[in-house]
Design a protein around this motif. Sequence first.
Motif, mmCIF file in Angstrom:
data_model
loop_
_atom_site.group_PDB
_atom_site.id
_atom_site.type_symbol
_atom_site.label_atom_id
_atom_site.label_comp_id
_atom_site.label_asym_id
_atom_site.label_seq_id
_atom_site.Cartn_x
_atom_site.Cartn_y
_atom_site.Cartn_z
ATOM 1 N N GLN A 241 84.125 17.155 -23.738
ATOM 2 C CA GLN A 241 84.601 15.772 -23.795
ATOM 3 C C GLN A 241 84.242 15.097 -25.120
ATOM 4 O O GLN A 241 83.273 15.442 -25.773
ATOM 5 C CB GLN A 241 84.096 14.948 -22.604
ATOM 6 C CG GLN A 241 82.619 14.609 -22.618
ATOM 7 C CD GLN A 241 81.815 15.586 -21.827
ATOM 8 O OE1 GLN A 241 82.030 16.791 -21.942
ATOM 9 N NE2 GLN A 241 80.870 15.096 -21.041
ATOM 10 N N SER A 242 85.022 14.108 -25.479
ATOM 11 C CA SER A 242 84.948 13.509 -26.807
ATOM 12 C C SER A 242 83.603 12.840 -27.081
ATOM 13 O O SER A 242 83.123 12.846 -28.221
ATOM 14 C CB SER A 242 86.085 12.482 -26.986
ATOM 15 O OG SER A 242 86.007 11.464 -25.996
ATOM 16 N N VAL A 243 82.972 12.236 -26.049
ATOM 17 C CA VAL A 243 81.684 11.575 -26.271
ATOM 18 C C VAL A 243 80.638 12.583 -26.735
ATOM 19 O O VAL A 243 79.899 12.349 -27.693
ATOM 20 C CB VAL A 243 81.213 10.867 -24.982
ATOM 21 C CG1 VAL A 243 79.791 10.338 -25.156
ATOM 22 C CG2 VAL A 243 82.153 9.713 -24.638
ATOM 23 N N ALA A 244 80.578 13.729 -26.058
ATOM 24 C CA ALA A 244 79.615 14.759 -26.442
ATOM 25 C C ALA A 244 79.940 15.328 -27.810
ATOM 26 O O ALA A 244 79.049 15.574 -28.638
ATOM 27 C CB ALA A 244 79.599 15.877 -25.402
ATOM 28 N N VAL A 245 81.220 15.538 -28.077
ATOM 29 C CA VAL A 245 81.624 16.102 -29.368
ATOM 30 C C VAL A 245 81.239 15.169 -30.513
ATOM 31 O O VAL A 245 80.735 15.605 -31.550
ATOM 32 C CB VAL A 245 83.143 16.374 -29.380
ATOM 33 C CG1 VAL A 245 83.625 16.686 -30.794
ATOM 34 C CG2 VAL A 245 83.475 17.536 -28.443
ATOM 35 N N GLY A 246 81.431 13.857 -30.318
ATOM 36 C CA GLY A 246 81.072 12.903 -31.365
ATOM 37 C C GLY A 246 79.590 12.899 -31.662
ATOM 38 O O GLY A 246 79.166 12.905 -32.831
ATOM 39 N N ASP A 247 78.770 12.910 -30.623
ATOM 40 C CA ASP A 247 77.316 12.944 -30.827
ATOM 41 C C ASP A 247 76.881 14.262 -31.459
ATOM 42 O O ASP A 247 75.968 14.302 -32.287
ATOM 43 C CB ASP A 247 76.591 12.742 -29.496
ATOM 44 C CG ASP A 247 76.679 11.306 -28.987
ATOM 45 O OD1 ASP A 247 76.960 10.416 -29.819
ATOM 46 O OD2 ASP A 247 76.480 11.086 -27.786
ATOM 47 N N THR A 248 77.526 15.347 -31.051
ATOM 48 C CA THR A 248 77.182 16.653 -31.609
ATOM 49 C C THR A 248 77.501 16.704 -33.094
ATOM 50 O O THR A 248 76.754 17.293 -33.888
ATOM 51 C CB THR A 248 77.943 17.765 -30.869
ATOM 52 O OG1 THR A 248 77.634 17.696 -29.475
ATOM 53 C CG2 THR A 248 77.565 19.136 -31.404
ATOM 54 N N ARG A 249 78.587 16.089 -33.477
ATOM 55 C CA ARG A 249 78.953 16.078 -34.903
ATOM 56 C C ARG A 249 77.874 15.386 -35.732
ATOM 57 O O ARG A 249 77.538 15.845 -36.827
ATOM 58 C CB ARG A 249 80.296 15.380 -35.094
ATOM 59 C CG ARG A 249 80.758 15.355 -36.543
ATOM 60 C CD ARG A 249 82.205 14.984 -36.668
ATOM 61 N NE ARG A 249 82.687 15.159 -38.015
ATOM 62 C CZ ARG A 249 83.958 15.304 -38.348
ATOM 63 N NH1 ARG A 249 84.877 15.324 -37.390
ATOM 64 N NH2 ARG A 249 84.326 15.467 -39.595
ATOM 65 N N ARG A 250 77.312 14.313 -35.202
ATOM 66 C CA ARG A 250 76.239 13.631 -35.930
ATOM 67 C C ARG A 250 75.008 14.536 -36.051
ATOM 68 O O ARG A 250 74.298 14.515 -37.073
ATOM 69 C CB ARG A 250 75.892 12.317 -35.234
ATOM 70 C CG ARG A 250 76.915 11.204 -35.477
ATOM 71 C CD ARG A 250 76.465 9.879 -34.881
ATOM 72 N NE ARG A 250 76.674 9.844 -33.443
ATOM 73 C CZ ARG A 250 77.812 9.487 -32.861
ATOM 74 N NH1 ARG A 250 78.859 9.160 -33.610
ATOM 75 N NH2 ARG A 250 77.926 9.459 -31.548
ATOM 76 N N GLY A 251 74.744 15.313 -35.005
ATOM 77 C CA GLY A 251 73.629 16.245 -35.076
ATOM 78 C C GLY A 251 73.837 17.294 -36.150
ATOM 79 O O GLY A 251 72.904 17.649 -36.887
#
Length: 359
Positions: A241-251
Motif C-alpha cells: 500500500q502507498s502509505v507504507a511505500v512512501g515511508d519506506t522510500r524515506r528510509g
Amino acid sequence: MTTTNISDADLRDRLRAVDDPALDTDIVTAGLVTDISVDGGTATVELALGAPHAPDEAAIAERVREVADDAGIDVELSANVPLFDAAESSVLPGVKNVIAVASGKGGVGKSTVAVNLAAGLADRGANVGLFDADVYGPNVPQMLGADTDPDVTTIDGEERIEPPTAHGLKLMSVGLMIEDDDPVVWRGPVAQNTLTDLFADVSWGSLDYLVVDLPPGTGDVQLTVLQHLPVTGTVVVTTPQSVAVGDTRRGIEMFGEYQTNVLGVVENMSGFVCPNCGDAHEIFGEDGGRSLADAVDVPYLGALPLDPAIRVGADAGEPIVRQDGAKTAEAFQDLAGTVANKVGVLRRHYHQTATDGGE
C-alpha cells in the motif's frame, strides 16, 4: 585421477573459462582468483568470495572444481572476504557480513522478515547471528521460542555476553534481559547507549552473517547502528500500500545519506491465497515494492505472501522458513538465497574495483 604437468599459470589461464555473470567478466579478469599454487596433482586456489553459502558463489566454486577436474588435478578451495575498509576488521572482527533489516514504518512484518532471513541463511549452512535492535519492541525472542538468559563470561579480564542459541542462530535482544511484561520506556540517549554497549559486549565469535533487526522509522536507534556497525547492506521491507511505500522510500533515502548499501526492497504481505477456495486476494494492493525499487533504482528482492501460517509459526517460536514444502516457506528460502547473492555481488564488485581488475 591422472596427474598432469600443469603450472600455476596454466591453471590460472584455464580459470578464465569461469564467468561471473554479475560482474560480466571471468573470475581471473575480475581479480577474484587471489592465489594459486599447484603441487603435483593438487592445486590450492583462493577466491575473493565474500558471501558464504550464496547460490551464485557456490556455483562459481563448483565451476572452478570442474575446470580443475578437466585439467586432471584435485583442487582445494578457500575464500577470503574482501573488506570495504579497515573498520570492518576492528568492529565485530569475527563477523564477515552485517545485514540490517529496516522499514519506514511499523506493522509491515520487518521482524518476521529478519527472523526468517536469518534462519534461511542458517539453513543454507551459514553461521548466523541475529541481533534484535528494536529496543522498543523486542519480540524476536518470542518468534524463535527463546527464553534463555544470556551467560556472562570473562575474556581477557573483560566481561562478555555469550548469546544463547535458538534454531541454530546466535541471538541477542533486549527482550532477553527484561521481564516479559516490562515496558521499555527509554529516552533516545538511553536506547543508543544500551545498543552501543551491546555492540561492544556481545561475544559473537565467528559468523558468516549477522542479521540486525532495526526498529521502524528513521530515528536515533537506526543512526546509532549505521554509525557504529560496519553494515554490509540493508534489506528494506514494505507492504504494497502507498502509505507504507512512501515511508519506506524515506528510509531508503536515509541509508543513502549515510552511504549504506541497500541490498534491495522486499514486498511483504503481497497477497493472500484463500486456503478454502484457492483464490488470490491483493488485500493491500499490488506491486508497491517493485514500483518503489524501480523508482529509487535498487534491486527488487521479491514478494512474500500474507499467510496465516506465518503467525502460527511465530506464536509457536518456529520460523516458517523451516517448514519444508510450504509455498510461503519457499518464498522465504528464495529471499535468503537472493540476499546472500546480493551481498556477494557487493563484495566481489568492490574487490574488482579495488584491484582494478586484478591484472
